[in-house]
Design a protein around this motif. Sequence first.
Motif, PDB file in Angstrom:
ATOM      1  N   LEU A 275     -10.709   9.650  -0.890  1.00 50.88           N
ATOM      2  CA  LEU A 275     -10.414   8.288  -1.344  1.00 50.88           C
ATOM      3  C   LEU A 275     -11.044   8.015  -2.702  1.00 50.88           C
ATOM      4  CD1 LEU A 275     -10.902   6.193   1.921  1.00 50.88           C
ATOM      5  CD2 LEU A 275      -8.797   6.427   0.629  1.00 50.88           C
ATOM      6  N   LEU A 276     -12.332   8.372  -2.833  1.00 53.13           N
ATOM      7  CA  LEU A 276     -13.046   8.068  -4.068  1.00 53.13           C
ATOM      8  C   LEU A 276     -12.428   8.787  -5.256  1.00 53.13           C
ATOM      9  CD1 LEU A 276     -15.465   6.618  -5.303  1.00 53.13           C
ATOM     10  CD2 LEU A 276     -16.865   8.595  -4.750  1.00 53.13           C
ATOM     11  N   LEU A 281      -7.546   9.148  -9.862  1.00 50.09           N
ATOM     12  CA  LEU A 281      -6.240   9.732 -10.148  1.00 50.09           C
ATOM     13  C   LEU A 281      -5.163   8.651 -10.225  1.00 50.09           C
ATOM     14  CD1 LEU A 281      -4.931  12.963  -8.442  1.00 50.09           C
ATOM     15  CD2 LEU A 281      -3.400  11.088  -8.904  1.00 50.09           C
ATOM     16  N   ILE A 282      -5.184   7.719  -9.264  1.00 53.08           N
ATOM     17  CA  ILE A 282      -4.147   6.682  -9.222  1.00 53.08           C
ATOM     18  C   ILE A 282      -4.304   5.714 -10.398  1.00 53.08           C
ATOM     19  CG2 ILE A 282      -3.206   4.785  -7.843  1.00 53.08           C
ATOM     20  CD1 ILE A 282      -4.143   6.374  -5.363  1.00 53.08           C
ATOM     21  N   VAL A 283      -5.549   5.358 -10.714  1.00 52.42           N
ATOM     22  CA  VAL A 283      -5.787   4.493 -11.876  1.00 52.42           C
ATOM     23  C   VAL A 283      -5.224   5.136 -13.135  1.00 52.42           C
ATOM     24  CG1 VAL A 283      -7.574   3.566 -13.393  1.00 52.42           C
ATOM     25  CG2 VAL A 283      -7.785   3.289 -10.932  1.00 52.42           C
ATOM     26  N   GLU A 317       5.031  -1.248  -6.935  1.00 53.60           N
ATOM     27  CA  GLU A 317       5.152   0.206  -7.070  1.00 53.60           C
ATOM     28  C   GLU A 317       3.980   0.908  -6.380  1.00 53.60           C
ATOM     29  OE1 GLU A 317       6.169   2.063 -10.782  1.00 53.60           O
ATOM     30  OE2 GLU A 317       6.911   0.173 -11.589  1.00 53.60           O
ATOM     31  N   ALA A 318       2.776   0.349  -6.559  1.00 57.65           N
ATOM     32  CA  ALA A 318       1.597   0.953  -5.934  1.00 57.65           C
ATOM     33  C   ALA A 318       1.707   0.901  -4.420  1.00 57.65           C
ATOM     34  CB  ALA A 318       0.336   0.231  -6.405  1.00 57.65           C
ATOM     35  N   LEU A 319       2.171  -0.220  -3.887  1.00 52.09           N
ATOM     36  CA  LEU A 319       2.292  -0.341  -2.444  1.00 52.09           C
ATOM     37  C   LEU A 319       3.368   0.595  -1.899  1.00 52.09           C
ATOM     38  CD1 LEU A 319       1.887  -4.195  -1.972  1.00 52.09           C
ATOM     39  CD2 LEU A 319       0.219  -2.394  -1.483  1.00 52.09           C
ATOM     40  N   ALA A 377      -6.611   0.621  -6.632  1.00 50.13           N
ATOM     41  CA  ALA A 377      -6.573   1.492  -7.806  1.00 50.13           C
ATOM     42  C   ALA A 377      -5.580   0.996  -8.851  1.00 50.13           C
ATOM     43  CB  ALA A 377      -6.220   2.914  -7.385  1.00 50.13           C
ATOM     44  N   ALA A 378      -4.513   0.345  -8.417  1.00 44.29           N
ATOM     45  CA  ALA A 378      -3.476  -0.096  -9.359  1.00 44.29           C
ATOM     46  C   ALA A 378      -3.713  -1.508  -9.880  1.00 44.29           C
ATOM     47  CB  ALA A 378      -2.103  -0.025  -8.688  1.00 44.29           C
TER      48      ALA A 378
END
Length: 855
Positions: A275-276, A281-283, A317-319, A377-378
């Motif tokens: 997760l951490l 990566l997602i950011v 989009e993130a969801l 993250a988004a």
Amino acid sequence: MLKATLRSFLAHKGRLALSALAVILSVAFVAGSLIFSDTVTRTFDRLFASTAADVTVRPREDLRSARTSGVVQTLPAALRDRVARVDGVAAARAEVSVQNVAVVDRRDRSVGPTTGAPTIAAAWYATDRSPVRLTSGHAPRGAGEVLLDADTAGRRHVRIGDPLTVQAQPGSLRVRVVGIATFTTTNPGAALVYLDPAVAGRELLGSPARATGIAVDAARGVSDAELKRRVGAALGTRSYEVKTAGEQARSAAATLGTFLDVVKYVMLGFAGIALLVGVFLIVNTFSMLIAQRTRELGLLRALGADRRQVRRSVLTEALLLGLVGSTLGLAAGTGLAFGLIRLMSAFGMNLKAAEMVIGWGTPVAAYVVGLGVTFVAAYLPARRAAAVSPMAALADAEVAGAGKPLKARAVAGAVVGTVGAAALAGCATATRTAQAAALLGAGVVLTLIATVVAGPLLVRPVIRVLGAAFPALFGPVGRMSQRNALRNPRRTGATAAALMVGLALVGGMSVASASMSASFDRQIDRTLGADFVVQNAGFTPFTRRIADRVAATPGVGLVVPQRLTPIAVRLPDGRRVTTVAAGYGTRLDDVAHLGYARGGSAAALADGHLALDADYAGEHGVRMGSVLPVEFPGGRRAELTVGALTDQQQAEGFGTQGGIFFGLSTLETYVPDGQDAALYVNAAPGTDPTDLRTRLERALAPFPQVQVRDQADYKDLVHDQIAVLLYLVYALLGLSIVIAVLGVVNTLALSVVERTREIGLLRAIGLGRRQLRRMIRLESVVIAVFGAVLGLGLGLVWGLCMQRVLALRGLTALAVPWGTLVAVVIGSAVVGVVAALLPALRASRMNVLAAIAHE
């Protein structure tokens, strides 16, 4: 707006897939751990519920002693007749079941499990609630016959008619297998040996008049609770513990829960790392996708979309990403749980995959984790996207904030870092273990946050140093790769942070584990004076026949036994402390070099005396000559005089943890049936220790569960135990590296798309494909090494503070595994090369004219 969002989401499937992998991995570990623990819990709940008697009577023991002292608490077998006469009892039987046994075959090989599960010898009763049923042969009759469970028989290739030796506390019993019993429920991994009830008490407990419990069946119409009340009233509850089937099942499940918690927390640790690292990566992914859609966002704003709608579009989009990742992660978690169940079967715990339990909490947790992490993250990239002004976006300006000064980060990082550094400094100077550990935890969290926040500030100075040799080694290509890494410090910092987290953990734990190993080596050299130590492989007690065998071995000069026992001590400050104490034979100083603050071994081992750690004594008001009330197993009580105060720095690691030990004569007075936990052996004058070891191993061949160890063996044993923890850390590192590689690949792939026109122009003026690939690889390497340097630097500081915490427990040596740290840096460079392979290949295959015309 929804159509535009869906179109945008589907337009970047490949890039989003890399981010989805981080979500899938984290959700898989969360779901897998929950499914596995629920399955094991449900399986054993059924086992305990189906095999427990309606009411069970056991000896009441405030101190659990069998595991440490080898003493089995018993009750009179004749108690069965009193229980049978209680109104409401349909049937009652005296049970005999012990775990302090070993079973070996004709070749002196252990028949028991090697996974830590017990070997249980019991009296055979065929009832509807038996965990096994006789499937071949016949029930045991007389002292020389036993049943063996089918799983153990198959695993150890034992057949009906084969001879075995059952080594119990009263003595060794030679038997023949006359039947095989198959589990009707889940096999928890134990080996089961059943004896004739008429001889079980004598052979396993030393007397046919003793039993370990009374199993009671209720008459029709009598509830378990009512029967418990009646039996308790008839027997009294001061000496006996009476439990219903439900209470017995809950007690057994609580013991199992400790094992399940270990598995669950390990897997949740993997999920936490995933997760951490996945957040970074997602950011990065959403930040770069938004940067590439600047004009698209500007057009949406120009057509009337407000900031809230743009932000909502990005978060949608993130969801969607989280929804897809959570669904796939839940499926992967189910597969992971299936694999764990099969793995447990390989270790003897025969769980059934067909009975896998997926409770409602598992999918809820999976989607909460997956959707939550992608949303969090988004969120910042979504806010930046909403801040784009329509005119700036249509003019192809960068997303708001991409070029902003890093002053806010500098201030926030400095504040958090200062507080974290103060916590670590407090840890290094603390004098109490609990306080130091709390400060260490706070310092680790705060310094990690500070490094992540301030990471972009360190990009330019550190990468200039790391890439200083690139221009000289690779010419213009090296210079361009260094400048590309410096172009966007935020992006480079976030990409490197994913790798930094795992390497910081490895750096800290490597220093801590190396320091622990060095400390134990030093303590073993300093405290252990015996040539050899004879112990059970599982550190459980063994029968006194072992001591007889060792003492009778030619060349043995001195044998000092050690026995352990749980005790409860009433201290002068009013506290009642339960701990494990040791009893030693005379001439302890000949096999151990203990430090004493006051007194000596002669006073400590004298009848009615004990030794106590000096620091512990000072904390609780204990002095030389103090008389302490001590409670032993079985309710026996004594008042022992403090005859010596030991130096814990010296005694730690010799088996006297807790600081309390006394003479073997004192222990035998209050725990007469105790078994030896270890034998400290010295060679006789003129005997070569190497020859003595050979003789000892030959003499103990019929007892394969017993091992002969010298100082080097002890060191290897400690190193192996520490290595288990380190392997877990390396596994976490491997997981973080996998996700970090995805992050670097994602960053480079999107960076290549951003620089499409630039790459086309470079190719047009003569940059070759090989040179282009090298430029991207060098950029990836310098980012990866930057993350490694930050992570190992941070981990080194953590490791030094961890060592200070260990020093408060007597582990004072400091060791830094420089070879491991250098290898990690080199490995990070290799990771950078691997991560750049696909982006570099894609960039080198671009059509030059199409790249120049790209907008």
